[in-house]
Structures are given as structure tokens and as C-alpha cells.
Design a protein around this motif. Structure first.
Motif, mmCIF file in Angstrom:
data_model
loop_
_atom_site.group_PDB
_atom_site.id
_atom_site.type_symbol
_atom_site.label_atom_id
_atom_site.label_comp_id
_atom_site.label_asym_id
_atom_site.label_seq_id
_atom_site.Cartn_x
_atom_site.Cartn_y
_atom_site.Cartn_z
ATOM 1 N N GLU A 256 6.195 -7.367 -4.089
ATOM 2 C CA GLU A 256 7.343 -7.456 -5.225
ATOM 3 C C GLU A 256 8.154 -6.386 -5.453
ATOM 4 O O GLU A 256 9.203 -6.701 -5.679
ATOM 5 N N ALA A 257 7.398 -4.977 -5.574
ATOM 6 C CA ALA A 257 8.455 -3.847 -5.678
ATOM 7 C C ALA A 257 9.624 -3.925 -4.769
ATOM 8 O O ALA A 257 10.521 -3.481 -4.864
ATOM 9 N N SER A 258 8.997 -4.015 -3.412
ATOM 10 C CA SER A 258 9.998 -3.693 -2.197
ATOM 11 C C SER A 258 10.961 -4.935 -1.637
ATOM 12 O O SER A 258 12.083 -4.541 -1.076
ATOM 13 N N LYS A 259 10.582 -6.331 -2.102
ATOM 14 C CA LYS A 259 11.192 -7.469 -1.436
ATOM 15 C C LYS A 259 11.358 -7.321 -0.063
ATOM 16 O O LYS A 259 12.359 -7.822 0.538
ATOM 17 N N CYS A 260 10.341 -6.719 0.690
ATOM 18 C CA CYS A 260 10.478 -6.679 2.119
ATOM 19 C C CYS A 260 10.340 -8.193 2.733
ATOM 20 O O CYS A 260 9.933 -9.022 1.887
ATOM 21 N N ALA A 261 10.491 -8.446 3.840
ATOM 22 C CA ALA A 261 10.329 -9.688 4.628
ATOM 23 C C ALA A 261 9.008 -10.078 4.985
ATOM 24 O O ALA A 261 8.510 -11.218 5.047
ATOM 25 N N ALA A 262 8.061 -8.707 5.400
ATOM 26 C CA ALA A 262 6.547 -9.211 5.666
ATOM 27 C C ALA A 262 5.814 -8.023 5.356
ATOM 28 O O ALA A 262 6.469 -6.849 5.465
ATOM 29 N N LEU A 263 4.724 -8.182 5.416
ATOM 30 C CA LEU A 263 3.705 -7.096 5.123
ATOM 31 C C LEU A 263 2.859 -6.986 6.310
ATOM 32 O O LEU A 263 2.272 -8.024 6.626
ATOM 33 N N GLY A 264 2.507 -5.583 6.765
ATOM 34 C CA GLY A 264 1.554 -5.617 7.760
ATOM 35 C C GLY A 264 0.083 -5.356 6.975
ATOM 36 O O GLY A 264 0.084 -5.054 5.729
ATOM 37 N N ILE A 265 -1.035 -6.240 7.510
ATOM 38 C CA ILE A 265 -2.305 -6.213 6.989
ATOM 39 C C ILE A 265 -3.368 -5.561 7.726
ATOM 40 O O ILE A 265 -3.431 -5.870 8.892
ATOM 41 N N GLU A 266 -4.038 -4.373 7.502
ATOM 42 C CA GLU A 266 -4.911 -3.904 8.028
ATOM 43 C C GLU A 266 -6.182 -4.611 8.394
ATOM 44 O O GLU A 266 -6.531 -5.938 7.672
ATOM 45 N N ALA A 267 -7.031 -4.432 9.289
ATOM 46 C CA ALA A 267 -8.040 -5.472 9.664
ATOM 47 C C ALA A 267 -9.230 -5.477 8.900
ATOM 48 O O ALA A 267 -9.961 -6.436 8.504
ATOM 49 N N GLU A 268 -9.209 -4.500 7.769
ATOM 50 C CA GLU A 268 -10.389 -4.513 6.933
ATOM 51 C C GLU A 268 -10.415 -5.597 5.621
ATOM 52 O O GLU A 268 -11.240 -5.768 5.141
ATOM 53 N N LEU A 269 -9.014 -6.049 5.588
ATOM 54 C CA LEU A 269 -8.880 -7.028 4.570
ATOM 55 C C LEU A 269 -8.807 -8.565 4.940
ATOM 56 O O LEU A 269 -8.395 -8.800 6.255
ATOM 57 N N SER A 270 -9.607 -9.499 4.426
ATOM 58 C CA SER A 270 -9.581 -10.644 4.972
ATOM 59 C C SER A 270 -8.215 -11.252 4.809
ATOM 60 O O SER A 270 -7.703 -11.551 3.866
ATOM 61 N N MET A 271 -7.834 -12.011 6.038
ATOM 62 C CA MET A 271 -6.573 -12.685 6.375
ATOM 63 C C MET A 271 -6.561 -13.834 5.140
ATOM 64 O O MET A 271 -5.365 -14.374 4.546
ATOM 65 N N SER A 272 -7.772 -14.515 5.055
ATOM 66 C CA SER A 272 -7.496 -15.812 4.258
ATOM 67 C C SER A 272 -7.519 -15.352 2.851
ATOM 68 O O SER A 272 -6.739 -15.985 1.922
ATOM 69 N N TRP A 273 -7.932 -14.393 2.488
ATOM 70 C CA TRP A 273 -7.798 -13.850 1.022
ATOM 71 C C TRP A 273 -6.224 -13.241 0.708
ATOM 72 O O TRP A 273 -5.772 -13.829 -0.111
ATOM 73 N N ALA A 274 -5.976 -12.591 1.922
ATOM 74 C CA ALA A 274 -4.584 -12.233 1.647
ATOM 75 C C ALA A 274 -3.419 -13.477 1.685
ATOM 76 O O ALA A 274 -2.505 -13.369 0.698
ATOM 77 N N ALA A 275 -3.829 -14.223 2.615
ATOM 78 C CA ALA A 275 -2.663 -15.703 2.664
ATOM 79 C C ALA A 275 -2.890 -16.073 1.102
ATOM 80 O O ALA A 275 -1.722 -16.737 0.670
#
Ligand code: 1CP
Length: 350
Positions: A256-275
Motif C-alpha cells: 500500500e505504501a509503495s505502490k510497487c507492481a509486485a511483492l516478493g514473498i519469503e518461503a516462510e509465509l504461506s502463499m495461499s494466505w498471502a494471495a
């Protein structure tokens, strides 16, 4: 918007996608025999980074082996402090040794990297590598996040970053100035890479997760957002990927703060949670555990398919949660790419 013909750019621009883009952090490196050969001929790791013909060669090597969608400039995040005037060496097996910055005089003595031979060399690599890649492949440039690069500049080597964190807690004025200088120089550095031909930039803030609470907002989220703002002003069409490793549930705040196009997600975070929880349909990159690749083709391919199931191809950049480990069999990477392609083909919407 119509397709650009480059799957990575399509996903980042929310254009119709032809396939899920795939690339791998540290896709050029010691796990590849052809990399080891060029590295040996070039001499040290740093000599390889500053030899544009050799660095361009190792940049394109993974594309000859794997059906992937991006090349990433071969260089290192410590090129920036090196070009700012600090000594830099890489000892085999020990990692980087960097000159330190620990007071206001030392911050003031740091040079601008504009016109440095290091910057010229890196831009030459970008130009050479861009000539050597297929049309559908996107060229990624990168730098380190201000906090991560400051960690190395303060400690002088890989560490648990206790000293750098204490300096941040104390809000030493020279530390605050150092972060500002790194924002400025990193923007210049990425801007020069864009002028030389990169089409996407990624900022690696590898030690972002070391800071928590207010410090995380002040020294990770704010500097990355400021870099993104300045880059958008100068290069509105170049997508920015922020990989602030270890932010966990705070990735959404960064988006939200950066308005970047994409975020890299570390392996420790569940991708389905992140999605489900980060941003509104935010594009996410990652996050296969690089250790799973050491388990061989079957294990890695099955984990890769689980990841593909967790997030649709139009908003995912398939990648690892961190860099490929030395000792990974190149065939395992090939098997992962094939497994993701097969799964996507079988589940493509009509
Ligand atoms: O020849 C060799 O084996 C040296 C190993 C190596 C390589 C291949 C280093 C030393 N850097 C690199 C290249 C590199 N570094 C790339 C090239 C492109 C690619 O991904 O293929 C990139 C993007 C980096 C970025 C980098 N360097 C990061 C951020 C990403 C991450 O891994 O978290 C960091 C933290 C560095 C510092 C660094 N460079 C090299 C080492 C051993 C370290 C220290 C790592 C640590 O402190 O744990």
C-alpha cells in the motif's frame, strides 16, 4: 491492455497473460558447471562482476538450459557501496568483506556513484546481456534495499546485524543520513540500469525482517516507498518488484505504501494466505523453498505444483522464497519448470 509478448511484463502490467512467468533467484551461480567455468577464467567473483562480457555470459546461461521468462543482471548488491568508495572483497566460503561506515564523517566521505567505473561496467553488462536474450524474455535489473546495504556497510561482513540494529534503535543521525544517501544512490543506480536496457527492477531487502514495529516502518517501508516514488517519476513504465524478505503479515503495508507492481514473498509465509490477504489482487512473486530443490526432481516438482495451485497464473511470478542453494542439481530446476508449465496447461481457462 494488450499483451507485450513478454510473460513477466504482462503479469506486472496486469495485461492478458499467455503463461505464468518463471525465473529463479540466483539462477546464475555455482550450481551450474558452465558458471563455474566462466568464474574460474574471470578470476575472483568481483572480477567476474566487473567483466561485462563474462558477466553478460553468465546472465544468459540459465536461459539456454531452462524455459524461463527473465534474465537477471549478474552483479551484486554490494556494488553500490563499492562505487561509493568502500573497499570490497569476497573471500571464498566467507562471503563479503566491506569497508565500514560508523560515523558522520564516514557517511559524508561517501561518493556519488554517477560517473564511477563500476556503474559504467554494470551498464555495459546490461547492454550486452540484453542483446543475448530471446524476445519473450524480460531483463531484470536490481539493487539492495537501503536497510540491507546499510547492514553490510555498518558491520563490514555477514552478521546477525546486532550492531546495525542497535544503531537503528538509537536513531543515530549518521545512520538516518546513511539510509537517505542509499535511497538517492540506489535510485541513480537503477535509473542507469533502466537507461542501459533493463525492463523490470527488483530491490532485494534481504534483512527487512530483522527490524520490527516502528523501525520496520521507518527504515524498511519508508525508504523502499521513497525509492519507488522517485523511480516511478522518472520511469513510469518500468515495473518495480520489492522483495523485503521476512515482512510476513506486513507485506500488505509495504504494498500500500509503495505502490510497487509486485511483492516478493519469503518461503516462510504461506502463499495461499498471502494471495488471500495481501492487497487487492496484488501480484506476488515466489515462494518455493529452495531447500525443496535439494530433495530432487520429484519432491521439488510436487512442491512446485502445490505452489501453483495456491495462486492463479495471472497474478503470480513463479520463483523461490530465496536463492538457489549450491548443490542443487540443474535437472531439478528443469523438472520444476516443466511441472509448473504442465499444471498450468492442464488448468488453463478456456
Ligand atoms: O561466485 C560465487 O559463488 C559468489 C556467490 C555470489 C553470487 C553468485 C555472491 C556473493 N553474489 C552473487 C550474485 C548475486 N547476488 C546476484 C546475481 C543474479 C542472480 O540472482 O542470478 C544477486 C541478485 C545478488 C544479490 C545479493 N547479494 C543479495 C540479495 C539477495 C539474497 O541472497 O538475499 C545479498 C544479501 C548479497 C550479498 C552477498 N553476495 C554474495 C554473498 C556470499 C553475499 C552474502 C550473503 C549473506 O550475507 O548471507
Amino acid at each position: 491492455m494488450s499483451s507485450t509478448g513478454k510473460p513477466l511484463l504482462d503479469v506486472l502490467r496486469c495485461s492478458p497473460v499467455t503463461r505464468r512467468p518463471i525465473w529463479f533467484m540466483r539462477q546464475a551461480g555455482r550450481y551450474l558447471p558452465e558458471y563455474r567455468k566462466v568464474r574460474e577464467q574471470a578470476g575472483s567473483f568481483l572480477e567476474l562482476c566487473y567483466n561485462p562480457a563474462a558477466a553478460a555470459e553468465v546472465t544468459v546461461q540459465p536461459l539456454r538450459r531452462f524455459d524461463i521468462d527473465a534474465a537477471i543482471l549478474f552483479a551484486d548488491i554490494l556494488v553500490v557501496p563499492h562505487a561509493m568508495g568502500l573497499d570490497l572483497r569476497f573471500e571464498d566460503g566467507e562471503g563479503p568483506l566491506l569497508g565500514t561506515v560508523r560515523d558522520v564523517q564516514e557517511v559524508n566521505a561517501l561518493k556519488q556513484l554517477e560517473n564511477s567505473w563500476q556503474l559504467k561496467s554494470i551498464c555495459e553488462t546490461v547492454a550486452l546481456a540484453s542483446e543475448g536474450i530471446a524476445k519473450h524474455v524480460a531483463m531484470i535489473g536490481f539493487c539492495g534495499g537501503p536497510w540491507t546495504v546499510a547492514c553490510y556497510m555498518i558491520e563490514g561482513k555477514s552478521s546477525d546485524w546486532q550492531f546495525a540494529k542497535l544503531v537503528a534503535y538509537r536513531r543515530e543521525s549518521w545512520f538516518i543520513r546513511l539510509i537517505e544517501r542509499l535511497v538517492e544512490e540506489s535510485v541513480e543506480y537503477l535509473s542507469a540500469q533502466i537507461d542501459a536496457g533493463v525492463e523490470v527492477v527488483q530491490v532485494f531487502d534481504s534483512w527487512a525482517g530483522e527490524l520490527t514495529g516502528r523501525l520496520r516502518r521507518e527504515f524498511v517501508i519508508a525508504p523502499l516507498s521513497e525509492m519507488t516514488r522517485r523511480l516511478h517519476e522518472r520511469h513510469p513504465n518500468v515495473p518495480i518488484i520489492l522483495f523485503a524478505k521476512g515482512l510476513g503479515t506486513d507485506h500488505g503495508t509495504l504494498a500500500e505504501a509503495s505502490k510497487c507492481a509486485a511483492l516478493g514473498i519469503e518461503a516462510e509465509l504461506s502463499m495461499s494466505w498471502a494471495a488471500g490477504n495481501i492487497g487487492h489482487e496484488m501480484v506476488l512473486q515466489g515462494n518455493l523453498d529452495p531447500i525443496s530443490l535439494l530433495g530432487g526432481e520429484q519432491i521439488a516438482a510436487s512442491e512446485a505444483v502445490e505452489l501453483a495451485k495456491a495462486i492463479p497464473s495471472y497474478r503470480h511470478i513463479f520463483n523461490l522464497g530465496h536463492g538457489i542453494k549450491v548443490g542443487t542439481a540443474p535437472e531439478t530446476i528443469g523438472a520444476v519448470v516443466e511441472a509448473v508449465r504442465n499444471w498450468d496447461r492442464a488448468h488453463a481457462s478456456p
